[in-house]
Design a protein around this motif. Sequence first.
Motif, PDB file in Angstrom:
ATOM      1  N   SER A  42       0.847  -1.099   0.023  1.00 24.44           N
ATOM      2  CA  SER A  42      -0.021   0.006   0.069  1.00 24.44           C
ATOM      3  C   SER A  42       0.744   1.214   0.021  1.00 24.44           C
ATOM      4  O   SER A  42       0.400   2.180   0.469  1.00 24.44           O
ATOM      5  CB  SER A  42      -0.953  -0.115   1.078  1.00 24.44           C
ATOM      6  OG  SER A  42      -0.246   0.116   2.318  1.00 24.44           O
ATOM      7  N   VAL A  43       2.183   1.205  -0.530  1.00 23.15           N
ATOM      8  CA  VAL A  43       3.093   2.219  -0.343  1.00 23.15           C
ATOM      9  C   VAL A  43       3.514   2.136  -1.550  1.00 23.15           C
ATOM     10  O   VAL A  43       3.781   1.183  -2.479  1.00 23.15           O
ATOM     11  CB  VAL A  43       3.918   2.164   0.767  1.00 23.15           C
ATOM     12  CG1 VAL A  43       3.436   2.588   2.244  1.00 23.15           C
ATOM     13  CG2 VAL A  43       4.771   1.085   0.728  1.00 23.15           C
ATOM     14  N   LEU A  44       4.133   3.268  -2.144  1.00 19.10           N
ATOM     15  CA  LEU A  44       5.029   3.553  -3.434  1.00 19.10           C
ATOM     16  C   LEU A  44       6.514   3.242  -3.044  1.00 19.10           C
ATOM     17  O   LEU A  44       6.905   3.663  -1.791  1.00 19.10           O
ATOM     18  CB  LEU A  44       4.957   4.874  -4.066  1.00 19.10           C
ATOM     19  CG  LEU A  44       3.625   5.107  -4.946  1.00 19.10           C
ATOM     20  CD1 LEU A  44       2.263   5.479  -3.902  1.00 19.10           C
ATOM     21  CD2 LEU A  44       3.789   6.194  -5.797  1.00 19.10           C
ATOM     22  N   THR A  45       7.002   2.686  -3.721  1.00 20.25           N
ATOM     23  CA  THR A  45       8.534   2.208  -3.602  1.00 20.25           C
ATOM     24  C   THR A  45       9.480   3.189  -4.205  1.00 20.25           C
ATOM     25  O   THR A  45       9.367   3.271  -5.333  1.00 20.25           O
ATOM     26  CB  THR A  45       9.118   0.595  -3.696  1.00 20.25           C
ATOM     27  OG1 THR A  45       8.000  -0.156  -3.119  1.00 20.25           O
ATOM     28  CG2 THR A  45      10.060   0.279  -3.433  1.00 20.25           C
ATOM     29  N   LEU A 171      -9.829   1.974   3.682  1.00 20.58           N
ATOM     30  CA  LEU A 171      -9.603   0.860   2.714  1.00 20.58           C
ATOM     31  C   LEU A 171      -8.375   0.503   2.925  1.00 20.58           C
ATOM     32  O   LEU A 171      -8.018  -1.228   2.861  1.00 20.58           O
ATOM     33  CB  LEU A 171      -9.852   1.179   1.241  1.00 20.58           C
ATOM     34  CG  LEU A 171     -11.219   1.646   0.762  1.00 20.58           C
ATOM     35  CD1 LEU A 171     -11.368   2.230  -0.589  1.00 20.58           C
ATOM     36  CD2 LEU A 171     -12.148   0.096   0.745  1.00 20.58           C
ATOM     37  N   SER A 172      -7.187   1.003   3.481  1.00 23.62           N
ATOM     38  CA  SER A 172      -5.837   0.519   3.592  1.00 23.62           C
ATOM     39  C   SER A 172      -5.750   0.400   5.070  1.00 23.62           C
ATOM     40  O   SER A 172      -4.462  -0.228   5.382  1.00 23.62           O
ATOM     41  CB  SER A 172      -4.961   1.582   3.218  1.00 23.62           C
ATOM     42  OG  SER A 172      -4.859   2.763   3.787  1.00 23.62           O
ATOM     43  N   VAL A 209      -7.131  -1.805  -3.371  1.00 26.23           N
ATOM     44  CA  VAL A 209      -6.613  -1.100  -2.272  1.00 26.23           C
ATOM     45  C   VAL A 209      -6.662  -2.141  -1.094  1.00 26.23           C
ATOM     46  O   VAL A 209      -6.004  -2.572  -0.161  1.00 26.23           O
ATOM     47  CB  VAL A 209      -6.941   0.264  -1.895  1.00 26.23           C
ATOM     48  CG1 VAL A 209      -6.672   0.770  -0.647  1.00 26.23           C
ATOM     49  CG2 VAL A 209      -6.404   1.037  -3.076  1.00 26.23           C
ATOM     50  N   ALA A 210      -8.109  -2.498  -0.967  1.00 22.88           N
ATOM     51  CA  ALA A 210      -8.582  -3.337   0.217  1.00 22.88           C
ATOM     52  C   ALA A 210      -7.817  -4.767   0.010  1.00 22.88           C
ATOM     53  O   ALA A 210      -7.473  -5.235   0.965  1.00 22.88           O
ATOM     54  CB  ALA A 210     -10.143  -3.478   0.080  1.00 22.88           C
ATOM     55  N   ARG A 211      -7.804  -5.119  -1.026  1.00 18.45           N
ATOM     56  CA  ARG A 211      -7.009  -6.442  -1.363  1.00 18.45           C
ATOM     57  C   ARG A 211      -5.545  -6.443  -1.040  1.00 18.45           C
ATOM     58  O   ARG A 211      -5.165  -7.263  -0.263  1.00 18.45           O
ATOM     59  CB  ARG A 211      -7.231  -7.002  -2.805  1.00 18.45           C
ATOM     60  CG  ARG A 211      -8.470  -7.591  -3.335  1.00 18.45           C
ATOM     61  CD  ARG A 211      -8.363  -7.766  -4.813  1.00 18.45           C
ATOM     62  NE  ARG A 211      -7.949  -9.017  -5.085  1.00 18.45           N
ATOM     63  CZ  ARG A 211      -7.108  -9.347  -5.983  1.00 18.45           C
ATOM     64  NH1 ARG A 211      -7.056  -8.453  -7.090  1.00 18.45           N
ATOM     65  NH2 ARG A 211      -6.512 -10.453  -6.066  1.00 18.45           N
ATOM     66  N   GLU A 251      -2.300 -14.666  -6.991  1.00 14.42           N
ATOM     67  CA  GLU A 251      -2.605 -13.605  -7.860  1.00 14.42           C
ATOM     68  C   GLU A 251      -1.523 -12.368  -7.521  1.00 14.42           C
ATOM     69  O   GLU A 251      -1.063 -11.585  -8.329  1.00 14.42           O
ATOM     70  CB  GLU A 251      -4.034 -13.133  -7.783  1.00 14.42           C
ATOM     71  CG  GLU A 251      -4.920 -14.022  -8.374  1.00 14.42           C
ATOM     72  CD  GLU A 251      -6.435 -13.580  -8.491  1.00 14.42           C
ATOM     73  OE1 GLU A 251      -6.624 -12.327  -8.614  1.00 14.42           O
ATOM     74  OE2 GLU A 251      -7.456 -14.083  -8.733  1.00 14.42           O
ATOM     75  N   LEU A 252      -1.416 -11.949  -6.325  1.00 17.98           N
ATOM     76  CA  LEU A 252      -0.660 -10.811  -5.795  1.00 17.98           C
ATOM     77  C   LEU A 252       0.870 -11.244  -5.778  1.00 17.98           C
ATOM     78  O   LEU A 252       1.485 -10.237  -5.814  1.00 17.98           O
ATOM     79  CB  LEU A 252      -1.381 -10.356  -4.589  1.00 17.98           C
ATOM     80  CG  LEU A 252      -2.808  -9.869  -4.673  1.00 17.98           C
ATOM     81  CD1 LEU A 252      -3.367  -9.501  -3.213  1.00 17.98           C
ATOM     82  CD2 LEU A 252      -2.838  -8.751  -5.424  1.00 17.98           C
ATOM     83  N   ALA A 253       1.051 -12.372  -5.519  1.00 18.31           N
ATOM     84  CA  ALA A 253       2.344 -12.608  -4.964  1.00 18.31           C
ATOM     85  C   ALA A 253       3.112 -13.688  -6.079  1.00 18.31           C
ATOM     86  O   ALA A 253       4.459 -13.829  -6.145  1.00 18.31           O
ATOM     87  CB  ALA A 253       2.652 -13.332  -3.557  1.00 18.31           C
TER      88      ALA A 253
END
Length: 279
Positions: A42-45, A171-172, A209-211, A251-253
């Motif tokens: 949930s952050v930009l890197t 949401l986060s 965002v919630a996911r 899906e996400l990893a």
Amino acid sequence: MVGVSEGASGIPDPRLRPYVLGYEGYLLRGFAPGTHVGMPGSVLTVIITIDEPIEVEVSCHPDQAGGTWEMLASGLTTRPCVIAHNGYQYGVQLALTPQGCRALFGAPAAALGSWIVDLADVLGPRAGELRERLGSALGWPERFTVLDEILLRQLLPVSWDPELTHAWDLLSGPETTVRVAAVADEIGWSRRHLVNRFTAELGVSPKDVARIARFERSHAMLRRPEPPSLAETAALCGYYDQAHMAREWRELAGLPPSVWREREEFPFVQDQQPSQVGG
């Protein structure tokens, strides 16, 4: 071969804290060569290497080929990236809020999307100065002071709708059962307007965002020295069951959590409880 992980966590200047959540200095050496999965979050890197460049084998964006960067920035994404390493990495990682993208780069997070870009493309000439001074600094406290100084010079005023801020926080945040429709009702927007605003500003939908937040919670739990079982983690993080968590991880990893726990051998410094600098 025995790997050693050294580093420090830095707290940004108070004027930067709405935009930069923290600094993570890392020095990892002596590990066997391999790959590391860069997880959605949930952050930009932002990453600035101090020595060798970082090699991304697989980018978060399906249309972007892999590459090497001495310093990079990436936006919010629902896809993992794959980072190759020779057993050694040395640099500083920054966690930016979505407001931080506007404050430091002068653009919404949606402008980055899932792409990985050279930091100089968004930070301008100060990026080169930043890497040079980080490389010549004597220790983590001095490096974090350099970051404060240069980022404060870069800082731009930011104006966000309070409704957008509140929706993002809901949401986060830590609530595991938050629903997009309920958030839209609470801030007085239609669901369609909420989706449009999130996509335009952040590059991801409210549902995503919630996911991501739920996935982040599970990832943090499973990184503990003594993590709960997969079934317990799924329940604590708001998944329907362990199978639901495994699907979301695929899906996400790119792989289920059980496989990730077996394969991940190249820890980031924050897993090693580094010393903290700043206040």
